[in-house]
Scaffold this active site. Structure first.
Site, short mmCIF file in Angstrom:
data_model
loop_
_atom_site.label_atom_id
_atom_site.label_comp_id
_atom_site.label_asym_id
_atom_site.label_seq_id
_atom_site.Cartn_x
_atom_site.Cartn_y
_atom_site.Cartn_z
N PRO A 1 13.23 27.85 52.22
CA PRO A 1 14.33 28.64 52.81
C PRO A 1 15.53 28.79 51.90
O PRO A 1 16.34 29.69 52.11
CB PRO A 1 14.69 27.87 54.09
N GLU B 1 10.81 18.63 54.95
CA GLU B 1 12.13 18.80 54.32
C GLU B 1 12.05 19.38 52.92
O GLU B 1 13.04 19.46 52.21
CB GLU B 1 12.88 17.47 54.29
N ARG C 1 0.47 45.62 49.32
CA ARG C 1 0.50 47.07 49.57
C ARG C 1 0.98 47.87 48.37
O ARG C 1 0.85 49.09 48.36
CB ARG C 1 1.24 47.42 50.86
N ASP D 1 8.96 54.50 50.41
CA ASP D 1 9.55 53.16 50.51
C ASP D 1 10.39 52.84 49.29
O ASP D 1 11.45 52.29 49.39
CB ASP D 1 8.46 52.08 50.55
N1 ADE Z 1 10.19 27.89 54.92
C1 ADE Z 1 10.95 27.73 56.01
N2 ADE Z 1 11.78 28.75 56.18
C2 ADE Z 1 11.57 29.62 55.16
C3 ADE Z 1 12.12 30.85 54.77
N3 ADE Z 1 13.09 31.44 55.46
N4 ADE Z 1 11.64 31.44 53.65
C4 ADE Z 1 10.67 30.86 52.93
N5 ADE Z 1 10.12 29.69 53.24
C5 ADE Z 1 10.55 29.06 54.34
#
Ligand code: ADE
Length: 224
Positions: free
Chosen positions: A87, A114, A152, A167
């Site tokens: 994330p 984590e 794609r 696109d």
């Molecule tokens: N793992 C958990 N949340 C994520 C996200 N937003 N992007 C990529 N991997 C993730």
């Protein structure tokens, strides 16, 4: 193009990718997708893939050895870069998708818990990629998003090349409002210009609508 995904949930991938555009591309041999079980690269009885973080703190961290050994087993078949879905990674957008689509393949590692022991990133010279500023329970859905967006762009995967051109000329793929039949539904009519057959006017209307829509979304972003 070949995609190898390393995950503790390899079974999640087939139901998503044996259908639709990507499913057809796999059938045609344009792309290959292999989901590898991270636990197959453990050496203990419990097939443990995670452990407590050094220095304390909540949650568990993916151990380095299984991930690195999994990638090493894939490497002879896939020369592409290694991507860790996390994330906090670099935000996925159409520009990044386009740069990944010219690679011969991608090796994608799905994070869980984590995070992944940081030595994986160092040892594999891996790139961390996020699909947006929110936290999902794992990297599997983000990996699917990445595979779909990149696949794609592989030549032949999308049947109508015009939809690709559309696109990519707007890097923010906002588009314009679309309508199909019926021309009137529950008192709501399709904008007259779209029924006019005047292609110059239609183009102008669409351009203006797309920029209006785009402006709206960026304004929403600025406010938050
Ligand atoms: N793992 C958990 N949340 C994520 C996200 N937003 N992007 C990529 N991997 C993730």
């Amino acid at each position: 193009m070949r995609f190898d995904v390393v995950t503790i949930f390899p079974a999640m991938f087939a139901p998503v990718f044996d259908q639709g555009v990507v499913g057809r591309a796999i059938e045609k041999g344009l792309i290959e997708l292999h989901a590898h079980d991270l636990r197959d690269h453990t050496h203990d009885r419990h097939r443990q893939v995670d452990d407590m973080p050094f220095g304390g703190g909540p949650g568990m961290v993916l151990k380095p050895e299984p991930v690195i050994e999994a990638v090493e087993s894939i490497r002879p078949h896939n020369p592409g870069p290694v991507i860790l879905m996390e994330p906090w990674g670099e935000r996925l957008d159409q520009r990044l998708v386009e740069s990944l689509a010219i690679e011969p393949g991608l090796i994608i590692v799905c994070g869980r818990y984590e995070g992944i022991d940081d030595r994986v990133r160092t040892a594999l010279n891996a790139r961390e990629v996020s699909i947006g500023d929110y936290v999902l329970s794992g990297g599997e859905i983000p990996a699917m998003v990445l595979v779909d967006a990149v696949a794609r762009l592989v030549p032949g995967v999308v049947g109508d090349p015009e939809s690709l051109a559309q696109d990519s000329f707007s890097i923010e793929p906002s588009g314009w409002p679309q309508f199909t039949r019926p021309a009137e539904y529950r008192g709501m009519s399709v904008p007259e210009v779209l029924l006019s057959g005047d292609h110059a006017r239609i183009r102008q209307w669409r351009r203006q609508q797309a920029s209006q829509r785009h402006g709206l979304h960026t304004k929403e972003l600025k406010q938050t």
